[in-house]
Design a protein around this motif. Structure first.
Motif, PDB file in Angstrom:
ATOM      1  N   ILE A  40       0.042  -1.079  -0.513  1.00 60.83           N
ATOM      2  CA  ILE A  40      -0.526   0.414  -0.090  1.00 60.83           C
ATOM      3  C   ILE A  40       0.810   1.491  -0.026  1.00 60.83           C
ATOM      4  N   GLU A  42       1.690   3.402   2.318  1.00 65.84           N
ATOM      5  CA  GLU A  42       0.598   4.780   2.563  1.00 65.84           C
ATOM      6  C   GLU A  42       1.844   5.694   2.631  1.00 65.84           C
ATOM      7  N   LEU A 109      -1.811  -4.545   7.870  1.00 64.33           N
ATOM      8  CA  LEU A 109      -1.183  -4.061   9.669  1.00 64.33           C
ATOM      9  C   LEU A 109      -2.744  -4.756  10.044  1.00 64.33           C
TER      10      LEU A 109
ATOM     11  N   ARG B  75      -9.245   3.251   2.707  1.00 64.26           N
ATOM     12  CA  ARG B  75      -9.204   2.326   1.680  1.00 64.26           C
ATOM     13  C   ARG B  75      -9.119   3.079   0.109  1.00 64.26           C
ATOM     14  N   LYS B 374      -1.187  -0.169  14.810  1.00 63.78           N
ATOM     15  CA  LYS B 374      -3.058  -0.113  14.215  1.00 63.78           C
ATOM     16  C   LYS B 374      -3.743   0.633  15.090  1.00 63.78           C
ATOM     17  N   GLY B 380      -5.016   6.879   7.504  1.00 69.53           N
ATOM     18  CA  GLY B 380      -4.051   5.811   6.745  1.00 69.53           C
ATOM     19  C   GLY B 380      -5.449   5.909   5.377  1.00 69.53           C
ATOM     20  N   GLY B 381      -4.928   4.914   4.757  1.00 70.48           N
ATOM     21  CA  GLY B 381      -4.909   5.262   3.171  1.00 70.48           C
ATOM     22  C   GLY B 381      -3.988   6.947   2.453  1.00 70.48           C
ATOM     23  N   LYS B 384      -3.255   9.374   4.095  1.00 69.49           N
ATOM     24  CA  LYS B 384      -2.398   9.278   5.772  1.00 69.49           C
ATOM     25  C   LYS B 384      -1.143  10.737   6.109  1.00 69.49           C
TER      26      LYS B 384
END
Ligand code: HEM
Ligand code: FES
Lengths: 109, 440
Positions: A40, A42, A109, B75, B374, B380-381, B384
């Motif tokens: 991914i 990020e 994750l 996402r 986490k 996120g994605g 982020k």
């Protein structure tokens, strides 16, 4: 120019054969170029997200080398999915010595 | 201690309450309610259990409370649009008048280029990342240490400080000024500018307030534009130069337009302040109220691995950003609920970070969590946080030097009296008076 071959198993278990790795690009960039599922990335390669994590095939581990301290700190924080040959693919720069590299994408994750 | 509170160790707040009470909370509570706003964890827990994508009628938003659903949203940046979510919130109610003022007096109206969707976002983001070059991040530690050292030395003799206005805010402002290459004499103005810009995202401002904020933003933009002109002609080793001269490839779109560059520099100056300052204020609060955590930090100060984990757990347990928004671009199912097109969502990071299935005993400060990364405090994605390495480093260095230098940090007011800023976007204290002694 890019002629470095790598074989990656994505998070769904499909094997992706890539044949156009270019010297100087990172393994993460190469994987993103080919939309390898599970890479991914990020943070865009800044070694600060651990979403480009993969397990290097044991036979290739020595050639790829060990993580530097910054990468080590990042891997430490994903202990639940870390394995002995874990690396962040954005920290691996391709060179002819890695032609034939085999690795498996780590779970998300 | 019997005070029911929201911070640190109070695990009951993260767990659902009795069935009837939860149902009533989900039925009646709203994030706009000041009481819920101050202590939202019970409300979050009730939503996670009974209605994970909950429509808050007073806010007119769907509150997304589960980790899994937040991840789904992050996402899929095309279905869940930042662009639409953000620009609907912008100066809610007064958008046209607000933009007009900026055009007339602020050098232009510069919509936030980073608050956009792919593929446009992908290009802008890549160009923005050039301001976070590897060697700049590597340089950070000693420079941040010097700043923190200087600030702590100024405070040391006083024996007391407001952790928000004397410590957290000046520290983040000094560092971002240094990173951007801005003159540090503007520090007082930055605090005002920050408030004005953030108010456009989260706050329920009235017209009077909007006008005040618009004037501040005009001043900010005129200042930044002048600095950008200087760096255009004479690049230096700083982030403004990086943004102004950023290039990716050749041809159309390979550089930023002037409008984009102004908006990005404005974002870098502001986005990092309130958030990082909030994290640093939370740090002081936890040291003052949780002796066990203070002890943990003291024992970790010389170990980089432990310090990194300390910072991550601090961000997990008390995320500075309460929630950011998205808007659906089509009808879509989320967490078992059908959302119409145009539904406005708020992602509740603090709620996701409290999910006991992912983070057992979520209110316990546990640096040894195996899945510590986490948490979703940085989002996120594709969106982020771009400043996360800088933020982490600031918090790490500040925590380490603070605990080495200061001892016995205590609240100077009752914990119930801590006031929070009235914004939905961040969960920030207005003020945090503490006393301390010095280590020898
Ligand atoms: C502890 C401190 C910080 C926290 C908790 C934080 C949190 C976040 C979060 C949650 C997002 C995601 C937004 C979304 O998904 O819509 C974000 C994005 C962003 N942050 Fe941070 N941030 C912090 C520090 C910083 C710093 C220091 C900077 C810059 C110097 C920064 C710049 C940005 C920018 C520009 C974005 C937008 C990125 C994009 O949409 O592509 N942040 N941050
Ligand atoms: S891309 Fe973020 S750590 Fe590699």
């Amino acid at each position: 120019m890019g002629e470095i071959c790598v074989t990656l198993t994505d998070i769904e278990g499909s094997v992706v054969e890539i044949e156009d790795g270019a010297e100087g690009e990172t393994l993460m960039e190469l994987a993103r170029r080919h939309d390898v599922k599970g890479i991914i990335a990020e943070c865009g390669g800044a070694c600060s997200c651990a979403t480009c994590h993969l397990y290097i095939d044991a036979a290739w581990s020595a050639a790829v080398g060990t993580p530097d301290p910054v990468e080590e700190d990042m891997l430490d924080m994903v202990e639940d999915i870390r394995r002995p040959t874990s690396r962040l693919s954005c920290q691996i720069t391709l060179h002819p010595g890695l032609d034939g590299l085999i690795a498996e994408v780590a779970p998300e994750l | 201690m019997t005070i029911v509170r929201d911070a640190a160790n109070d695990d009951t707040q993260a767990r659902p309450g009795p069935e009837g009470e939860d149902a009533r909370l989900v039925e009646e509570a709203t994030l706009l309610d000041p009481v819920v706003h101050k202590q939202p964890r019970r409300f979050y827990a009730a939503m996670r259990k009974l209605d994970p994508v909950h429509y808050d009628a007073a806010l007119d938003m769907y509150l997304v409370s589960r980790w899994e659903d937040i991840q789904t949203v992050q996402r899929d940046p095309l279905t869940f649009s930042v662009n639409k979510g953000y620009h609907t919130q912008q100066a809610k109610g007064f958008a046209e008048e607000f933009q007009q003022i900026l055009r007339e007096k602020g050098g232009g109206y510069f919509p936030d280029a980073i608050m956009s969707d792919p593929p446009y976002h992908t290009r802008v983001r890549k160009l923005m990342e050039s301001a976070f070059t590897a060697h700049r991040v590597k340089d950070l530690e000693p420079r941040i240490e010097a700043v923190v050292d200087g600030l702590l030395a100024e405070l040391a003799d006083k024996g007391a400080m407001d952790a928000v206005t004397d410590f957290a805010q000046p520290l983040t402002i000094r560092i971002i000024c240094e990173q951007l290459g801005l003159d540090w004499s503007i520090k007082d103005r930055i605090a005002r500018w920050s408030t004005a810009v953030t108010a456009q995202i989260g706050r329920m401002q009235d017209r009077e307030e909007m006008l005040g904020h618009a004037a501040q933003i005009c001043e900010l933009q005129r200042y930044l534009i002048a600095k950008m002109r200087e760096r255009e002609a004479d690049p230096r080793e700083d982030m403004i130069s990086d943004i102004v001269h950023a290039r990716d490839g050749e041809g159309e779109g390979s550089v930023l337009t002037f409008e984009e560059a102004v908006s990005l520099i404005r974002a870098l100056l502001i986005a990092g302040n309130e958030t990082t300052a909030t994290a640093l204020s939370n740090l002081v609060l936890i040291l003052a109220t949780e002796p066990a955590v203070a002890e943990m930090l003291r024992a970790s100060a010389d170990d980089d691995r432990l310090m990194n984990r300390f910072v991550e757990e601090l961000l997990r347990i008390e995320p500075p950003v309460r929630g950011l928004s998205r808007m659906t671009t089509k009808e879509v199912e989320l967490g078992g609920r059908m959302l119409p097109e145009g539904a406005h969502l708020l992602l509740l990071y603090a709620s996701a970070n409290d999910e006991p299935e992912i983070f057992p005993e979520p209110r316990r400060f546990d640096m040894e969590r195996k899945n510590i990364m986490k948490h979703v405090s940085f989002g996120g994605g594709v969106h982020k946080c771009v400043g996360l390495a800088l933020a982490r480093m600031e918090i790490k260095v500040a925590a380490r030097l603070l605990v080495r230098k200061f001892a016995d940090v205590r609240l100077a007011i009752a914990e119930e009296d801590i006031a929070y800023l009235p914004t939905v976007a961040t969960r920030s204290m207005e003020s945090l008076p503490v006393t301390f002694t010095l280590n020898d």
